[in-house]
Design a protein around this motif. Structure first.
Motif, PDB file in Angstrom:
ATOM      1  N   LEU A  53       0.676  -1.263  -0.088  1.00  0.00           N
ATOM      2  CA  LEU A  53      -0.122  -0.121   0.041  1.00  0.00           C
ATOM      3  C   LEU A  53       0.849   1.378   0.073  1.00  0.00           C
ATOM      4  CD1 LEU A  53      -3.039   0.774   0.347  1.00  0.00           C
ATOM      5  CD2 LEU A  53      -2.572   1.111   2.661  1.00  0.00           C
ATOM      6  N   LYS A  54       0.585   2.215  -0.869  1.00  0.00           N
ATOM      7  CA  LYS A  54       1.493   3.421  -1.035  1.00  0.00           C
ATOM      8  C   LYS A  54       0.619   4.666  -0.447  1.00  0.00           C
ATOM      9  CE  LYS A  54       4.819   1.408  -3.007  1.00  0.00           C
ATOM     10  NZ  LYS A  54       5.889   1.199  -2.768  1.00  0.00           N
ATOM     11  N   VAL A  55       1.046   5.056   0.748  1.00  0.00           N
ATOM     12  CA  VAL A  55       0.334   6.215   1.436  1.00  0.00           C
ATOM     13  C   VAL A  55       1.115   7.156   2.122  1.00  0.00           C
ATOM     14  CG1 VAL A  55      -1.914   4.957   1.976  1.00  0.00           C
ATOM     15  CG2 VAL A  55       0.078   5.000   3.799  1.00  0.00           C
ATOM     16  N   LYS A  56       0.859   8.363   2.336  1.00  0.00           N
ATOM     17  CA  LYS A  56       1.686   9.437   3.189  1.00  0.00           C
ATOM     18  C   LYS A  56       0.657   9.782   4.348  1.00  0.00           C
ATOM     19  CE  LYS A  56       3.673  11.323  -0.984  1.00  0.00           C
ATOM     20  NZ  LYS A  56       4.190  12.610  -1.738  1.00  0.00           N
ATOM     21  N   GLY A  57       1.317   9.706   5.274  1.00  0.00           N
ATOM     22  CA  GLY A  57       0.568  10.114   6.726  1.00  0.00           C
ATOM     23  C   GLY A  57       0.859  11.306   7.250  1.00  0.00           C
ATOM     24  N   VAL A  58      -0.027  12.251   7.854  1.00  0.00           N
ATOM     25  CA  VAL A  58       0.226  13.266   8.481  1.00  0.00           C
ATOM     26  C   VAL A  58      -0.104  12.945  10.104  1.00  0.00           C
ATOM     27  CG1 VAL A  58      -0.360  15.694   8.912  1.00  0.00           C
ATOM     28  CG2 VAL A  58      -0.286  14.840   6.586  1.00  0.00           C
ATOM     29  N   PRO A  59       1.065  13.234  10.915  1.00  0.00           N
ATOM     30  CA  PRO A  59       0.561  12.794  12.201  1.00  0.00           C
ATOM     31  C   PRO A  59      -0.008  13.910  13.012  1.00  0.00           C
ATOM     32  CG  PRO A  59       2.919  12.227  11.751  1.00  0.00           C
ATOM     33  CD  PRO A  59       2.516  13.089  10.805  1.00  0.00           C
ATOM     34  N   THR A  60      -0.525  13.604  13.979  1.00  0.00           N
ATOM     35  CA  THR A  60      -1.333  14.746  14.776  1.00  0.00           C
ATOM     36  C   THR A  60      -0.621  14.804  16.001  1.00  0.00           C
ATOM     37  OG1 THR A  60      -2.814  12.943  15.644  1.00  0.00           O
ATOM     38  CG2 THR A  60      -3.432  14.288  13.892  1.00  0.00           C
ATOM     39  N   SER A  61       0.801  14.153  16.461  1.00  0.00           N
ATOM     40  CA  SER A  61       1.315  14.532  17.781  1.00  0.00           C
ATOM     41  C   SER A  61       2.908  13.926  17.120  1.00  0.00           C
ATOM     42  CB  SER A  61       0.683  13.532  18.905  1.00  0.00           C
ATOM     43  OG  SER A  61       0.830  12.306  18.715  1.00  0.00           O
ATOM     44  N   SER A  62       3.785  14.364  17.983  1.00  0.00           N
ATOM     45  CA  SER A  62       5.173  13.761  17.875  1.00  0.00           C
ATOM     46  C   SER A  62       5.209  12.216  18.341  1.00  0.00           C
ATOM     47  CB  SER A  62       5.949  14.567  18.958  1.00  0.00           C
ATOM     48  OG  SER A  62       5.585  14.611  20.378  1.00  0.00           O
ATOM     49  N   ALA A 107      -3.821  16.306  22.448  1.00  0.00           N
ATOM     50  CA  ALA A 107      -3.059  16.584  21.200  1.00  0.00           C
ATOM     51  C   ALA A 107      -4.329  17.248  20.329  1.00  0.00           C
ATOM     52  CB  ALA A 107      -2.668  15.275  20.349  1.00  0.00           C
ATOM     53  N   LEU A 108      -5.374  17.681  20.955  1.00  0.00           N
ATOM     54  CA  LEU A 108      -6.394  18.168  20.526  1.00  0.00           C
ATOM     55  C   LEU A 108      -6.193  19.262  19.069  1.00  0.00           C
ATOM     56  CD1 LEU A 108      -7.945  21.054  21.721  1.00  0.00           C
ATOM     57  CD2 LEU A 108      -7.495  19.916  23.600  1.00  0.00           C
ATOM     58  N   LEU A 109      -5.378  20.319  19.452  1.00  0.00           N
ATOM     59  CA  LEU A 109      -5.185  21.328  18.527  1.00  0.00           C
ATOM     60  C   LEU A 109      -4.534  20.736  17.081  1.00  0.00           C
ATOM     61  CD1 LEU A 109      -5.094  24.107  17.828  1.00  0.00           C
ATOM     62  CD2 LEU A 109      -2.870  24.427  18.740  1.00  0.00           C
ATOM     63  N   GLN A 110      -3.732  19.835  17.256  1.00  0.00           N
ATOM     64  CA  GLN A 110      -3.268  19.234  15.866  1.00  0.00           C
ATOM     65  C   GLN A 110      -4.277  18.255  15.386  1.00  0.00           C
ATOM     66  OE1 GLN A 110       0.815  17.797  15.540  1.00  0.00           O
ATOM     67  NE2 GLN A 110       1.505  19.340  16.865  1.00  0.00           N
ATOM     68  N   GLU A 111      -4.910  17.671  16.250  1.00  0.00           N
ATOM     69  CA  GLU A 111      -6.025  16.738  15.824  1.00  0.00           C
ATOM     70  C   GLU A 111      -7.310  17.334  14.968  1.00  0.00           C
ATOM     71  OE1 GLU A 111      -5.631  13.074  19.251  1.00  0.00           O
ATOM     72  OE2 GLU A 111      -6.871  14.889  19.644  1.00  0.00           O
ATOM     73  N   LYS A 112      -7.412  18.369  15.532  1.00  0.00           N
ATOM     74  CA  LYS A 112      -8.628  19.262  15.018  1.00  0.00           C
ATOM     75  C   LYS A 112      -8.331  20.031  13.796  1.00  0.00           C
ATOM     76  CE  LYS A 112     -11.944  21.036  17.610  1.00  0.00           C
ATOM     77  NZ  LYS A 112     -12.727  22.022  18.269  1.00  0.00           N
ATOM     78  N   ILE A 113      -6.947  20.405  13.513  1.00  0.00           N
ATOM     79  CA  ILE A 113      -6.474  20.912  12.408  1.00  0.00           C
ATOM     80  C   ILE A 113      -6.417  19.848  11.207  1.00  0.00           C
ATOM     81  CG2 ILE A 113      -4.569  22.008  11.464  1.00  0.00           C
ATOM     82  CD1 ILE A 113      -3.842  23.296  13.883  1.00  0.00           C
ATOM     83  N   THR A 181       2.018  20.929  25.729  1.00  0.00           N
ATOM     84  CA  THR A 181       1.601  20.309  24.499  1.00  0.00           C
ATOM     85  C   THR A 181       2.487  20.499  23.393  1.00  0.00           C
ATOM     86  OG1 THR A 181       0.448  22.116  23.573  1.00  0.00           O
ATOM     87  CG2 THR A 181      -0.704  20.911  25.003  1.00  0.00           C
ATOM     88  N   ASP A 182       2.366  19.760  22.427  1.00  0.00           N
ATOM     89  CA  ASP A 182       3.337  19.910  21.399  1.00  0.00           C
ATOM     90  C   ASP A 182       3.506  21.250  20.756  1.00  0.00           C
ATOM     91  OD1 ASP A 182       4.151  17.181  21.406  1.00  0.00           O
ATOM     92  OD2 ASP A 182       2.934  16.471  19.346  1.00  0.00           O
ATOM     93  N   GLU A 183       2.549  22.085  20.947  1.00  0.00           N
ATOM     94  CA  GLU A 183       2.344  23.446  20.568  1.00  0.00           C
ATOM     95  C   GLU A 183       3.155  24.468  21.820  1.00  0.00           C
ATOM     96  OE1 GLU A 183       2.003  24.218  17.497  1.00  0.00           O
ATOM     97  OE2 GLU A 183       1.923  22.044  16.920  1.00  0.00           O
ATOM     98  N   ALA A 184       3.302  23.761  22.808  1.00  0.00           N
ATOM     99  CA  ALA A 184       4.036  24.455  23.871  1.00  0.00           C
ATOM    100  C   ALA A 184       3.095  25.286  24.720  1.00  0.00           C
ATOM    101  CB  ALA A 184       5.145  25.451  23.473  1.00  0.00           C
TER     102      ALA A 184
END
Length: 262
Positions: A53-62, A107-113, A181-184
């Motif tokens: 499977l060929k995919v690209k993933g965008v993680p929502t946290s480190s 991780a709600l901020l990155q998750e929602k974005i 958070t990851d966004e400090a």
């Protein structure tokens, strides 16, 4: 899948495995955060390894980024991906309209974005996450560190006029220090017990200076996949109104899940 998983972990696994069936080669995917989402990353990695499977993933946290890379899931930034075909993530609570509380993993901020930058969002959960009304799980609100006590006081004052059962607010800690958070930013958890009007609450909270984002996901989730400890899976599509029942084989195997520790 390991044979000695708890019923809840089995439920998370089967929900994740069913959700990954929606992934097609060439997709750009949002990769959620949390224990259920970690199962999804493992299931995705298995398909990449076994099917090419060929995919690209965008993680929502480190944390998710680290797990994805360790399992061979290609990772890119949201800026590089620009727009996503699908996001798969967990939830802390899900109501009958597929409104969510998220952010237990901070991780709600990155998750929602990431979720709102996707054509479709699939939520995966065990059956305990389904509720008649949101609010028993504390609602996370991400706030900037500067003046956080003032922001917390403004939140408490605002809650007086809203349809909630309790107004207790606490700063989330990591040992003796505030969790960062990851966004400090910091997280203030709202122990509301019941949320009468999630849409109104979300809009009002985000108007308070110092609030970055809240953990209410309204009109974002399209499909919820609920797993059970016996392998049963229920899929609900909010757009079509369809409900599908299925079953995932829980037979043990020697594969990528052997070292799973979530």
């Amino acid at each position: 899948m390991p044979a000695d998983l708890s019923p809840i972990d089995k439920a998370k696994f089967v929900a994740a495995k069913r959700a990954v069936d929606y992934v097609e080669s060439g997709m750009k995917l949002g990769l959620g955060t949390g224990s259920t989402a970690a199962w999804m990353v493992r299931c995705l990695a298995e398909r990449i390894r076994e099917e090419g499977l060929k995919v690209k993933g965008v993680p929502t946290s480190s944390r998710t980024a680290e797990l994805a890379r360790s399992l061979g899931v290609p990772v890119v930034s949201l800026d590089d991906a620009k727009w996503l075909d699908l996001t798969i993530d967990g939830a802390d609570e899900i109501d009958s309209q597929l409104n969510l509380i998220k952010g237990g993993g901070a991780a709600l901020l990155q998750e929602k974005i990431v979720a709102t930058a996707s054509d479709q969002m699939i939520v995966i959960a065990d059956a305990a996450k389904e509720v008649a009304q949101l609010g028993a799980f504390p609602l996370p609100v991400e706030v900037i560190p500067f003046g956080w006590q003032t922001t917390k006081a403004l939140i408490e004052e605002t809650l007086v006029s809203l349809d909630v059962l309790s107004r207790d607010c606490t700063l989330r800690m990591n040992g003796d220090a505030p969790l960062v958070t990851d966004e400090a930013n910091y997280i203030v958890d709202l122990h509301l017990k019941r949320i009468g009007n999630p849409r109104q609450l979300s809009l009002v909270l985000n108007q308070i200076p110092g609030v970055v984002e809240n953990g209410l996901f309204i009109d974002i989730c399209d499909i919820v996949v609920v797993g059970h400890g016996d392998g049963r899976v229920t899929v609900r599509d909010i757009n079509s109104g369809e409900v599908e029942d299925g079953h995932i084989d829980l037979a043990p195997s020697d594969n990528i899940f052997t070292d799973a520790d979530d």
